[in-house]
Design a protein around this motif. Structure first.
Motif, PDB file in Angstrom:
ATOM      1  N   VAL A  80     -36.925  24.195 -28.713  1.00  0.00           N
ATOM      2  CA  VAL A  80     -37.075  25.285 -28.210  1.00  0.00           C
ATOM      3  C   VAL A  80     -36.720  25.749 -26.966  1.00  0.00           C
ATOM      4  N   THR A  81     -35.875  24.742 -26.578  1.00  0.00           N
ATOM      5  CA  THR A  81     -35.100  24.979 -25.042  1.00  0.00           C
ATOM      6  C   THR A  81     -33.605  24.441 -25.513  1.00  0.00           C
ATOM      7  N   PRO A  82     -32.636  24.964 -24.585  1.00  0.00           N
ATOM      8  CA  PRO A  82     -31.295  24.422 -24.601  1.00  0.00           C
ATOM      9  C   PRO A  82     -31.269  22.949 -24.261  1.00  0.00           C
ATOM     10  N   GLU A  83     -30.186  22.307 -24.553  1.00  0.00           N
ATOM     11  CA  GLU A  83     -30.347  20.861 -24.257  1.00  0.00           C
ATOM     12  C   GLU A  83     -30.514  20.639 -22.788  1.00  0.00           C
ATOM     13  N   ASN A  84     -31.228  19.719 -22.148  1.00  0.00           N
ATOM     14  CA  ASN A  84     -31.305  19.338 -20.773  1.00  0.00           C
ATOM     15  C   ASN A  84     -31.847  20.502 -19.859  1.00  0.00           C
ATOM     16  N   SER A  85     -32.694  21.273 -20.561  1.00  0.00           N
ATOM     17  CA  SER A  85     -33.149  22.438 -19.832  1.00  0.00           C
ATOM     18  C   SER A  85     -34.518  22.824 -20.287  1.00  0.00           C
ATOM     19  N   ARG A  86     -35.400  23.479 -19.356  1.00  0.00           N
ATOM     20  CA  ARG A  86     -36.656  23.827 -19.644  1.00  0.00           C
ATOM     21  C   ARG A  86     -36.845  25.151 -19.824  1.00  0.00           C
ATOM     22  N   HIS A  87     -35.788  25.927 -19.787  1.00  0.00           N
ATOM     23  CA  HIS A  87     -35.842  27.281 -20.091  1.00  0.00           C
ATOM     24  C   HIS A  87     -35.910  27.537 -21.605  1.00  0.00           C
ATOM     25  N   PHE A  88     -36.871  28.537 -22.065  1.00  0.00           N
ATOM     26  CA  PHE A  88     -37.046  28.717 -23.346  1.00  0.00           C
ATOM     27  C   PHE A  88     -36.073  29.468 -23.903  1.00  0.00           C
ATOM     28  N   TRP A  89     -35.688  29.397 -25.255  1.00  0.00           N
ATOM     29  CA  TRP A  89     -34.785  30.150 -25.988  1.00  0.00           C
ATOM     30  C   TRP A  89     -35.527  31.656 -25.789  1.00  0.00           C
ATOM     31  N   ALA A  90     -36.818  31.668 -26.077  1.00  0.00           N
ATOM     32  CA  ALA A  90     -37.471  33.032 -26.079  1.00  0.00           C
ATOM     33  C   ALA A  90     -37.777  33.734 -25.010  1.00  0.00           C
ATOM     34  N   ALA A  91     -37.115  33.138 -23.676  1.00  0.00           N
ATOM     35  CA  ALA A  91     -37.278  33.733 -22.521  1.00  0.00           C
ATOM     36  C   ALA A  91     -37.090  35.163 -22.359  1.00  0.00           C
ATOM     37  N   PRO A  92     -36.018  35.728 -22.819  1.00  0.00           N
ATOM     38  CA  PRO A  92     -35.979  37.024 -22.973  1.00  0.00           C
ATOM     39  C   PRO A  92     -36.852  38.008 -23.048  1.00  0.00           C
ATOM     40  N   PHE A  93     -37.855  37.619 -23.951  1.00  0.00           N
ATOM     41  CA  PHE A  93     -38.825  38.427 -24.451  1.00  0.00           C
ATOM     42  C   PHE A  93     -40.142  38.049 -24.063  1.00  0.00           C
ATOM     43  N   GLU A  94     -40.282  37.158 -22.864  1.00  0.00           N
ATOM     44  CA  GLU A  94     -41.618  36.941 -22.377  1.00  0.00           C
ATOM     45  C   GLU A  94     -42.390  37.845 -21.611  1.00  0.00           C
ATOM     46  N   GLN A  95     -43.668  38.070 -21.726  1.00  0.00           N
ATOM     47  CA  GLN A  95     -44.391  38.942 -21.041  1.00  0.00           C
ATOM     48  C   GLN A  95     -45.360  38.322 -20.228  1.00  0.00           C
ATOM     49  N   ASN A  96     -45.518  38.655 -18.787  1.00  0.00           N
ATOM     50  CA  ASN A  96     -46.472  38.457 -18.007  1.00  0.00           C
ATOM     51  C   ASN A  96     -46.821  36.996 -17.867  1.00  0.00           C
ATOM     52  N   GLY A  97     -45.562  36.434 -17.730  1.00  0.00           N
ATOM     53  CA  GLY A  97     -45.508  34.669 -17.288  1.00  0.00           C
ATOM     54  C   GLY A  97     -46.351  33.699 -18.246  1.00  0.00           C
ATOM     55  N   GLU A  98     -46.163  34.199 -19.807  1.00  0.00           N
ATOM     56  CA  GLU A  98     -47.161  33.645 -20.772  1.00  0.00           C
ATOM     57  C   GLU A  98     -46.533  32.348 -21.038  1.00  0.00           C
ATOM     58  N   PHE A  99     -45.401  31.899 -20.642  1.00  0.00           N
ATOM     59  CA  PHE A  99     -45.022  30.414 -21.022  1.00  0.00           C
ATOM     60  C   PHE A  99     -44.045  30.053 -19.760  1.00  0.00           C
ATOM     61  N   GLY A 100     -44.504  30.424 -18.475  1.00  0.00           N
ATOM     62  CA  GLY A 100     -44.138  29.783 -17.529  1.00  0.00           C
ATOM     63  C   GLY A 100     -43.270  30.595 -16.511  1.00  0.00           C
ATOM     64  N   ALA A 101     -42.697  31.664 -16.962  1.00  0.00           N
ATOM     65  CA  ALA A 101     -41.776  32.697 -16.276  1.00  0.00           C
ATOM     66  C   ALA A 101     -40.586  32.208 -15.739  1.00  0.00           C
ATOM     67  N   LEU A 102     -40.012  31.130 -16.563  1.00  0.00           N
ATOM     68  CA  LEU A 102     -38.787  30.622 -15.701  1.00  0.00           C
ATOM     69  C   LEU A 102     -37.408  31.514 -15.947  1.00  0.00           C
TER      70      LEU A 102
END
Length: 333
Positions: free
Chosen positions: A186-208
């Protein structure tokens, strides 16, 4: 468009969700139901699905309402959860009337979590009881992360989990519910940034935000389990309180698969049984051209599902005996 009241699929009018799980087993069940039968269909795009009564949900089949949808761990054993839900519904007199009998319609799908470190040496299949317990727990609020069908879930690199989100479009609400257990990540290799990050609302999964390093790939087959032994699966439900036909629910389930592809890399592999149910509780008529409205609802459902996938992984909790760390325990950049 904004997240609805709780940012859960139960923001959809009429929807209730219940969880049950066994920490010893490291597995569980999630049930979506309503106080009245609802329209549903399904689309399967993974190469290794495990299902019950999904043929009924094809648009040309006779039954046009269901009483519950079940997501379960346990691989083929987990299909017994549907029996527990069905029996609980029967006792309440719910289901398709056949003479003096009530026959509940309870389609379900399973994910593979038999090699996640839990004790699978049961003497009697536990999933029937877990299914009934999850149905009995159905309510407007429910836990995410290490809960229900996502209790023992794993992704390619970290623990999976149960996720949910919602969005309101005028008076209509669209929501997603998902047990995240893919071969992929669910994240790129060696990253904590979610593939779904462009769609995040209101920091629901970390706001990275999105991964700042361009070109990073996914990390498929990162489990401590051999890829040849993996049988994974992301199983999901998208729901709306718009009044849709069975055929329109099918189109909604197809569109929602885009959310899996946006949030997991790779998705829909031969090792996964990726599946999306779509449900309509039918409280609001569509006020615009039906095809246009359905396209809009489908696009929103796909975004909701992508967000729910990331939220499920983000919400996972660490427990003794885990084979993989939770997302919150990782330190990749």
């Amino acid at each position: 468009m904004l997240s609805a009241d709780q940012n859960l699929i139960t923001d959809v009018r009429g929807v209730l969700v219940g969880n049950a799980a066994s920490p010893t087993l490291k597995s569980g069940v999630t049930v979506l139901t309503s106080d009245a039968p609802f329209t549903a269909s399904v689309s399967v795009m993974g190469g290794a699905p495990g299902t019950r009564e999904t043929d009924l949900l094809a648009p040309d089949k006779l039954v046009d309402r269901v009483d519950a949808l079940v997501l379960s761990g346990g691989s083929a054993f987990g299909l017994e959860a549907c029996g527990g839900v069905s029996e609980a519904l029967r006792r309440e007199g719910r289901g398709f009337q056949a003479g003096t009998m009530s026959v509940p319609i309870v389609p379900g799908a399973i994910l593979f979590d038999l090699m996640n470190g839990g004790d699978k040496g049961w003497s009697q299949n536990p999933y029937r009881d877990l299914g009934e317990a999850a149905y009995r727990n159905a309510a407007a609020t429910f836990d995410l992360g290490t809960a229900g069908a996502g209790y023992g879930a794993l992704t390619g690199t970290v623990k999976g989990g149960l996720g949910s989100t919602s969005v309101r479009i005028g008076e209509i609400t669209v929501g997603a519910l998902v047990a995240v257990n893919p071969v992929g990540s669910v994240t790129p290799e060696n990253s904590r940034h979610f593939w779904a990050a462009p769609f995040e609302q209101n920091g629901e999964f970390g706001a990275l935000g999105p991964d700042p390093v361009a070109g990073r790939s996914g990390a498929p087959f990162g489990h401590k389990i051999s890829p040849l032994e993996q049988k994974n699966t992301t199983i999901a439900i998208v729901a709306t309180d718009a009044k849709l036909t069975k055929a329109e629910c099918y189109r909604l389930s197809v569109a929602a698969h885009d959310g899996i592809a946006r949030a997991i890399v790779p998705a829909h592999t031969p090792f996964d049984g990726d599946l999306v149910f779509a449900a309509s509780t039918g409280h609001f008529d569509l006020t615009e051209d039906r095809a246009t409205a359905l396209a809009h609802i489908g696009a929103v459902a796909a975004t909701c599902l992508a967000r729910a996938i990331a939220r499920g992984v983000y919400s996972a909790q660490a427990e003794a005996g885990d084979l993989l760390p939770t997302w919150s325990e990782t330190s990749a950049t």
